[in-house]
Motif scaffolding. Structure first.
Motif, short mmCIF file in Angstrom:
data_model
loop_
_atom_site.label_atom_id
_atom_site.label_comp_id
_atom_site.label_asym_id
_atom_site.label_seq_id
_atom_site.Cartn_x
_atom_site.Cartn_y
_atom_site.Cartn_z
N ILE A 121 0.85 -1.19 0.00
CA ILE A 121 0.00 0.00 0.00
C ILE A 121 0.89 1.24 0.00
N ILE A 178 0.83 5.01 0.71
CA ILE A 178 0.21 6.22 1.26
C ILE A 178 1.30 7.27 1.50
N THR A 179 2.32 6.88 2.30
CA THR A 179 3.34 7.80 2.78
C THR A 179 4.25 8.30 1.66
N GLY A 187 3.62 12.35 5.89
CA GLY A 187 3.61 11.21 6.79
C GLY A 187 2.29 11.15 7.52
N SER A 188 2.26 11.69 8.75
CA SER A 188 1.02 11.67 9.54
C SER A 188 -0.09 12.45 8.85
N PHE A 227 8.81 4.59 2.51
CA PHE A 227 8.52 3.64 3.61
C PHE A 227 7.45 2.63 3.22
N ILE A 228 7.49 2.11 2.01
CA ILE A 228 6.42 1.20 1.57
C ILE A 228 6.84 -0.25 1.82
N THR A 229 6.16 -0.89 2.77
CA THR A 229 6.46 -2.29 3.09
C THR A 229 6.17 -3.16 1.87
N VAL A 235 11.34 -2.52 2.99
CA VAL A 235 10.55 -1.29 3.08
C VAL A 235 11.22 -0.28 2.15
N LEU A 255 9.20 -0.26 16.00
CA LEU A 255 8.47 0.35 14.87
C LEU A 255 7.00 0.65 15.21
N ILE A 310 5.09 3.81 15.41
CA ILE A 310 5.32 4.75 14.29
C ILE A 310 4.46 4.37 13.08
N GLY A 311 4.65 3.14 12.57
CA GLY A 311 3.94 2.72 11.35
C GLY A 311 2.44 2.57 11.59
N GLY A 312 1.67 2.90 10.56
CA GLY A 312 0.21 2.73 10.63
C GLY A 312 -0.47 3.74 11.54
N THR A 335 1.15 7.10 14.17
CA THR A 335 2.04 7.19 15.34
C THR A 335 1.20 7.23 16.62
N GLU A 360 1.21 9.48 18.80
CA GLU A 360 0.68 10.84 18.99
C GLU A 360 -0.61 11.01 18.17
N ILE A 361 -0.58 10.55 16.94
CA ILE A 361 -1.77 10.67 16.08
C ILE A 361 -2.92 9.83 16.64
C1 LIG Z 1 9.22 0.26 8.69
C2 LIG Z 1 8.11 1.12 8.19
C3 LIG Z 1 7.12 0.55 7.38
C4 LIG Z 1 6.11 1.36 6.85
N1 LIG Z 1 5.19 0.82 5.96
C5 LIG Z 1 4.36 1.66 5.29
C6 LIG Z 1 3.55 1.18 4.20
O1 LIG Z 1 3.54 -0.01 3.90
N2 LIG Z 1 2.80 2.08 3.50
C7 LIG Z 1 2.79 3.40 3.81
O2 LIG Z 1 2.09 4.16 3.15
N3 LIG Z 1 3.50 3.89 4.86
C8 LIG Z 1 4.30 3.05 5.59
N4 LIG Z 1 5.07 3.54 6.62
C9 LIG Z 1 5.00 4.94 6.95
C10 LIG Z 1 4.40 5.23 8.32
O3 LIG Z 1 3.02 5.00 8.32
C11 LIG Z 1 4.80 6.65 8.68
O4 LIG Z 1 6.18 6.60 9.02
C12 LIG Z 1 4.00 7.23 9.82
O5 LIG Z 1 2.67 7.43 9.44
C13 LIG Z 1 4.56 8.54 10.34
O6 LIG Z 1 4.89 9.42 9.30
P1 LIG Z 1 6.35 10.09 9.25
O7 LIG Z 1 7.34 9.00 9.43
O8 LIG Z 1 6.45 10.90 8.03
O9 LIG Z 1 6.42 10.98 10.54
P2 LIG Z 1 5.86 12.49 10.68
O10 LIG Z 1 4.43 12.56 10.28
O11 LIG Z 1 6.83 13.42 10.04
O12 LIG Z 1 5.93 12.65 12.27
C14 LIG Z 1 7.15 12.90 12.97
C15 LIG Z 1 6.79 13.05 14.44
O13 LIG Z 1 5.88 14.15 14.61
C16 LIG Z 1 4.70 13.72 15.27
N5 LIG Z 1 3.52 14.42 14.76
C17 LIG Z 1 3.19 14.67 13.47
N6 LIG Z 1 2.02 15.29 13.42
C18 LIG Z 1 1.60 15.44 14.68
C19 LIG Z 1 0.42 16.00 15.29
N7 LIG Z 1 -0.58 16.53 14.57
N8 LIG Z 1 0.31 15.94 16.64
C20 LIG Z 1 1.30 15.40 17.40
N9 LIG Z 1 2.42 14.86 16.89
C21 LIG Z 1 2.55 14.87 15.55
C22 LIG Z 1 4.60 12.23 14.96
O14 LIG Z 1 3.79 11.53 15.88
C23 LIG Z 1 6.07 11.81 15.01
O15 LIG Z 1 6.46 11.59 16.34
C24 LIG Z 1 6.06 2.73 7.20
C25 LIG Z 1 7.03 3.28 8.05
C26 LIG Z 1 8.05 2.50 8.53
C27 LIG Z 1 9.11 3.14 9.38
#
Ligand SMILES: Cc1cc2nc3c(=O)[nH]c(=O)nc-3n(C[C@H](O)[C@H](O)[C@H](O)COP(=O)(O)OP(=O)(O)OC[C@H]3O[C@@H](n4cnc5c(N)ncnc54)[C@H](O)[C@@H]3O)c2cc1C
Length: 387
Positions: free
Chosen positions: A127, A129-130, A135-136, A160-162, A214, A363, A366-368, A370, A372-373
């Motif tokens: 999938i 998305i990111t 990210g979030s 970060f696409i698994t 990933v 992980l 963070i994934g799916g 965070t 915080e979210i």
């Molecule tokens: C190993 C791995 C596998 C993954 N697999 C997939 C996948 O298959 N498909 C896919 O689409 N994505 C995937 N992801 C992405 C994952 O879902 C994102 O890393 C995650 O959603 C967070 O996004 P970001 O890393 O950009 O962090 P950011 O959104 O940049 O966040 C950084 C920090 O800021 C905090 N933050 C951000 N916004 C807010 C807010 N409004 N309030 C409070 N705190 C906040 C976050 O909680 C975090 O601590 C994967 C990630 C990893 C590491």
């Protein structure tokens, strides 16, 4: 899990099914659980998991599944994760993260062509998305899909696409109407990864989850026929929100698996290791850690099963899935950390699998979504319900 608890929470059929999954793991995964992390992508093992029927418990019979529901998917997720975390991450990204949007929003033709081979374990899904800048805040998505006659042309990057570099198909989200808020202008597509313009920038080097891949992916003028649109045009955000509910419940179950094995290792070790003339379990500093681990595992399992049962009844589970994922993933991090502490220096070696589970578990908040979210989502649902 203690038998009395098992029979209170689960049906006879579910308990029997768990035994089957455990037998499969005992035979096919545990003997090579450490080696999988050091080898190439475990495609053959994923095929075996598919052949055993553990890719399709929540998919319809017409497409090779057994239509049992999410309560069975969380059993598979926990059991395989208790053996090797990255392996289940790869399995789940294929059958749940890619599979659920197809199950819920795909046409019969799309499901026959793209979902059925994933359920069999013959093809791999992912999938997308990111993105590098997204990210979030998924609503800030930059990937664009523009219409050109009967075709869609996709441009953007997904990070970060698994399974990204290994997948045959990606469920990719892109903005199709930039004139409105991105939530209202997002659509979902099935992207075959052999399409012209699809490329892998790199596989990320990770702290844990070594058996999965990933990846950072690029879409440059990827042309898709109109039949590759998933659901309706601009329905993407709804598809995404629906997918996240099932994904978060299944991730919570994986987190229980990551905690369970280190907990079992710590119980045994603390009973056998002697210091100051007695087994270290005699010291409260050790045995109270075991008590906390047991409590967290049981609570996480009850929360996760609640979310799965609600999903299977067709109920909205945004709050329950968020609570289950948040609790279970924070529990997994603290359980694996405490288990390592109970093992002392041995916990820090690769002689025991605890360090591997600690790295994998990190992980999970963070994934799916965070932690915080998820806290943000839970409080939003609470205020909606209460005021
Ligand atoms: C190993 C791995 C596998 C993954 N697999 C997939 C996948 O298959 N498909 C896919 O689409 N994505 C995937 N992801 C992405 C994952 O879902 C994102 O890393 C995650 O959603 C967070 O996004 P970001 O890393 O950009 O962090 P950011 O959104 O940049 O966040 C950084 C920090 O800021 C905090 N933050 C951000 N916004 C807010 C807010 N409004 N309030 C409070 N705190 C906040 C976050 O909680 C975090 O601590 C994967 C990630 C990893 C590491």
């Amino acid at each position: 899990m203690a038998d009395y608890l098992s029979s209170v929470l689960w049906t006879e059929e579910e308990i029997e099914f768990r035994k089957q999954v455990r037998e499969f793991c005992d035979k096919e995964i545990y003997p090579i659980a450490d080696e999988i992390d050091k080898g190439s992508y475990p495609r053959d093992l994923l095929r075996k998991i598919g052949q055993a029927g553990f890719m399709g418990v929540h998919h319809d019979k017409d497409y090779g599944g057994t239509a049992k529901g999410l309560s069975y998917e969380i059993i598979v997720a926990e059991e395989i994760s208790a053996a090797n975390g990255g392996l289940d991450m790869a399995r789940m990204a294929s059958t749940t993260l890619f599979g659920m949007p197809l199950k819920v929003f795909g046409t019969d033709e799309q499901k026959k062509k793209y979902l059925a081979p994933v359920v069999k374990g013959e093809k791999i899904g992912c999938i997308g998305i990111t993105e590098p800048e997204v990210g979030s805040d998924t609503a800030g998505m930059k990937t664009r899909a523009e219409k050109d006659g009967d075709e869609w042309v996709l441009n953007g990057e997904k990070r970060f696409i698994t399974n990204g570099s290994q997948a045959d198909y990606m469920c990719a989200f892109a903005i199709t109407d930039p004139s409105v808020k991105s939530k209202d202008g997002m659509s979902a597509f099935i992207v075959p990864t052999d399409a012209d313009g699809f490329s892998v920038v790199k596989d990320h080097d990770l702290l844990g989850m070594k058996s999965a891949r990933v990846s950072w992916l690029k879409l440059e003028d990827v042309r898709l026929g109109s039949e590759m649109l998933l659901g309706e045009e601009v329905q993407g955000f709804r598809i995404l929100m629906d997918e996240l509910d099932s994904e978060r419940t299944a991730i919570a179950a994986e987190a229980i698996g990551y905690g369970r094995t280190p907990y079992e290792v710590a119980v045994k070790y603390s009973n056998e290791r002697q210091q100051f003339g007695r087994a270290i379990r005699a010291f409260e500093g050790v045995s109270f850690k075991i008590a906390d681990m047991a409590m967290k595992l049981e609570a996480a399992r009850a929360l996760t099963l609640t979310a799965a049962r609600m999903y299977d009844k067709g109920m909205k589970i945004t709050k329950q899935a968020s609570i289950a994922k948040l609790y279970a993933t924070e529990a997994a991090i603290s359980i694996t950390n405490d288990a390592l502490q109970v093992l002392g220096g041995m916990g820090y070696t690769t002689d025991y699998p605890v360090e591997r589970f600690l790295r994998d578990a990190r992980l999970m908040t963070i994934g799916g979504g965070t932690a915080e979210i998820l806290r943000f989502l839970i409080q939003r649902e609470v205020y909606k319900e209460m005021l």
